[in-house]
Write a protein that holds these residues in place. Sequence first.
Motif, short mmCIF file in Angstrom:
data_model
loop_
_atom_site.label_atom_id
_atom_site.label_comp_id
_atom_site.label_asym_id
_atom_site.label_seq_id
_atom_site.Cartn_x
_atom_site.Cartn_y
_atom_site.Cartn_z
N ALA A 161 8.69 -0.59 -0.81
CA ALA A 161 7.57 -1.51 -0.55
C ALA A 161 6.46 -1.30 -1.56
CB ALA A 161 7.03 -1.29 0.86
N PHE A 162 6.24 -2.32 -2.43
CA PHE A 162 5.05 -2.23 -3.30
C PHE A 162 3.90 -2.98 -2.66
CE2 PHE A 162 6.85 -5.98 -5.80
CZ PHE A 162 5.76 -6.84 -5.72
N SER A 163 2.68 -2.66 -3.11
CA SER A 163 1.45 -3.19 -2.49
C SER A 163 1.50 -3.08 -0.96
CB SER A 163 1.19 -4.64 -2.91
OG SER A 163 1.14 -4.74 -4.32
N LEU B 189 4.39 7.92 -4.66
CA LEU B 189 3.10 7.48 -5.26
C LEU B 189 3.37 6.37 -6.27
CD1 LEU B 189 -0.02 7.99 -5.57
CD2 LEU B 189 0.58 9.42 -7.54
N GLY B 190 2.72 5.21 -6.10
CA GLY B 190 2.79 4.13 -7.07
C GLY B 190 1.87 4.45 -8.24
N CYS B 191 2.37 4.31 -9.46
CA CYS B 191 1.61 4.77 -10.63
C CYS B 191 1.17 3.64 -11.56
CB CYS B 191 2.42 5.82 -11.40
SG CYS B 191 2.76 7.29 -10.40
N ARG C 259 -1.49 -4.19 0.74
CA ARG C 259 -1.89 -5.53 0.27
C ARG C 259 -3.02 -5.38 -0.76
NH1 ARG C 259 0.15 -10.45 -0.91
NH2 ARG C 259 -1.30 -12.11 -0.42
N SER C 260 -2.74 -4.54 -1.76
CA SER C 260 -3.67 -4.28 -2.88
C SER C 260 -5.03 -3.77 -2.40
CB SER C 260 -3.86 -5.54 -3.73
OG SER C 260 -2.63 -6.04 -4.14
N GLY C 261 -5.07 -3.17 -1.24
CA GLY C 261 -6.32 -2.57 -0.73
C GLY C 261 -6.93 -3.31 0.44
N1 LIG Z 1 7.59 -3.88 -8.85
C1 LIG Z 1 6.53 -4.65 -8.95
O1 LIG Z 1 6.60 -5.81 -9.38
C2 LIG Z 1 5.21 -4.10 -8.51
C3 LIG Z 1 4.08 -4.95 -8.37
C4 LIG Z 1 2.88 -4.40 -7.94
C5 LIG Z 1 2.79 -3.03 -7.68
N2 LIG Z 1 3.89 -2.23 -7.85
C6 LIG Z 1 3.83 -0.78 -7.56
O2 LIG Z 1 3.34 -0.59 -6.25
C7 LIG Z 1 2.26 0.34 -6.25
C8 LIG Z 1 1.30 0.01 -5.14
O3 LIG Z 1 0.89 -1.34 -5.19
P1 LIG Z 1 -0.63 -1.75 -5.46
O4 LIG Z 1 -1.32 -0.65 -6.15
O5 LIG Z 1 -0.59 -3.08 -6.08
O6 LIG Z 1 -1.23 -1.98 -4.00
P2 LIG Z 1 -1.56 -1.05 -2.76
O7 LIG Z 1 -0.81 0.20 -2.81
O8 LIG Z 1 -1.39 -1.96 -1.61
O9 LIG Z 1 -3.13 -0.78 -2.95
C9 LIG Z 1 -3.59 0.27 -3.76
C10 LIG Z 1 -5.10 0.22 -3.86
O10 LIG Z 1 -5.68 0.25 -2.57
C11 LIG Z 1 -6.86 1.05 -2.57
N3 LIG Z 1 -6.63 2.19 -1.66
C12 LIG Z 1 -5.52 2.94 -1.53
N4 LIG Z 1 -5.66 3.86 -0.56
C13 LIG Z 1 -6.90 3.69 -0.05
C14 LIG Z 1 -7.65 4.34 0.97
N5 LIG Z 1 -7.14 5.32 1.69
N6 LIG Z 1 -8.91 3.90 1.20
C15 LIG Z 1 -9.44 2.88 0.50
N7 LIG Z 1 -8.78 2.23 -0.49
C16 LIG Z 1 -7.52 2.63 -0.76
C17 LIG Z 1 -7.08 1.48 -4.01
O11 LIG Z 1 -7.87 0.48 -4.64
P3 LIG Z 1 -9.32 0.68 -5.29
O12 LIG Z 1 -9.12 0.44 -6.73
O13 LIG Z 1 -10.13 -0.39 -4.63
O14 LIG Z 1 -9.81 2.05 -4.97
C18 LIG Z 1 -5.68 1.44 -4.57
O15 LIG Z 1 -5.69 1.28 -5.96
C19 LIG Z 1 1.68 0.24 -7.67
O16 LIG Z 1 1.01 1.41 -8.05
C20 LIG Z 1 2.90 -0.01 -8.49
O17 LIG Z 1 3.51 1.23 -8.82
C21 LIG Z 1 5.09 -2.76 -8.23
#
Ligand SMILES: NC(=O)c1ccc[n+]([C@@H]2O[C@H](COP(=O)([O-])OP(=O)(O)OC[C@H]3O[C@@H](n4cnc5c(N)ncnc54)[C@H](OP(=O)(O)O)[C@@H]3O)[C@@H](O)[C@H]2O)c1
Length: 322
Positions: free
Chosen positions: A208-210, A19-21, A213-215
């Motif tokens: 893999a983060f995002s 889980l990404g937090c 692709r951020s949703g």
């Molecule tokens: N190392 C780094 O530089 C870096 C950079 C970015 C992220 N990260 C990590 O990677 C994790 C994940 O990346 P991310 O949050 O940017 O992008 P992601 O996982 O691609 O997208 C997450 C978002 O997608 C939506 N979502 C997720 N599941 C869904 C579903 N079943 N149905 C509908 N919408 C859904 C939610 O947005 P809504 O708000 O629209 O509900 C959620 O907040 C982060 O939590 C963080 O821990 C690391």
Amino acid sequence: MITMRRLGSTDLEITPIGLGCMQFAGQGIVTQFYRPLDQDTIGSIVRAAHQGGVNWFDTAEMYGRGHSERALTSALTSIGVTPGQVRVSTKWAPLGRTAANIGRTIDARLTALQGFPIDLYQIHEPHGSLSSITRQVRAMAELRTAGKIAAVGVSNFSARQMELADEILRAHGLRLASNQVQISLLHRAIEHNGVLETARRLGVTLIAFSPLRSGLLTGKFHATPELMRTVRPIRRTLGGFSARTLTRTAPLIDELRAIADAYGAVPAQVALAWLLTHYSETVVAIPGASSPTQATASSEAMNLHLTDAELDRLDTLSAAQH
Ligand SMILES: NC(=O)c1ccc[n+]([C@@H]2O[C@H](COP(=O)([O-])OP(=O)(O)OC[C@H]3O[C@@H](n4cnc5c(N)ncnc54)[C@H](OP(=O)(O)O)[C@@H]3O)[C@@H](O)[C@H]2O)c1
């Protein structure tokens, strides 16, 4: 039955989905990506992920200066999970700091984690520190040797920087466990920039983060484009949210939806299942969630197995995006 993956060459066994937090940041710059969540919602997200079989959680100091680390571990404790029952990874924030800060702040990180050990400690990014990567990695090796952390990882490192980090760690009798980078059906840079090949050769896990692709890969913005207006500016820019993106990616999203319908699943699950199969053992993913329903959906993707024909169709439509 979920098949575990080994974190690099460590003996840590993690589920293919963690889980990404970042969504738990609560305060600071990261809330320009995602709206802050209250602790009850965070508790229900963590419970949903844990019940779905997820055995590790990825946070960072940068996510609200420790707010995410505290919110995560408070949530784990509130649902009866004790230290050692799950894995926790966090990250040191290099911006404007020297490598000496790594040793100086480790106790603050452990305090924020409220008794949960650091199973993986990552350098959040290769830029922004006042010290060289060599010095930063040496400081990480010292923490590992002192028993303060279980494994050393990096994030946003290039292939060459991964090689360097692993070389420095080997001089200390250690290996680089992981590199956390952006990977999804809409972001396949690792296949062309040497990171995937280097990770396989060195036995490094790519986190893999995002992965959605951020949703964008959930299809909800394609179904209701007006939703894009509710997306916070930095997330909109970094995720490439625009009407043009929606048009360009529509064939891929249509295919995700068609495959999802056949399994009684949702597009996000199909996107995650593709990612976990396409790169096999080398890649694990940390989708973020803003609700327990999303966390449940993402964890259930670990049980979704696509056919070769489905994987190929997604591969072709996704490759057309790059
Ligand atoms: N190392 C780094 O530089 C870096 C950079 C970015 C992220 N990260 C990590 O990677 C994790 C994940 O990346 P991310 O949050 O940017 O992008 P992601 O996982 O691609 O997208 C997450 C978002 O997608 C939506 N979502 C997720 N599941 C869904 C579903 N079943 N149905 C509908 N919408 C859904 C939610 O947005 P809504 O708000 O629209 O509900 C959620 O907040 C982060 O939590 C963080 O821990 C690391």
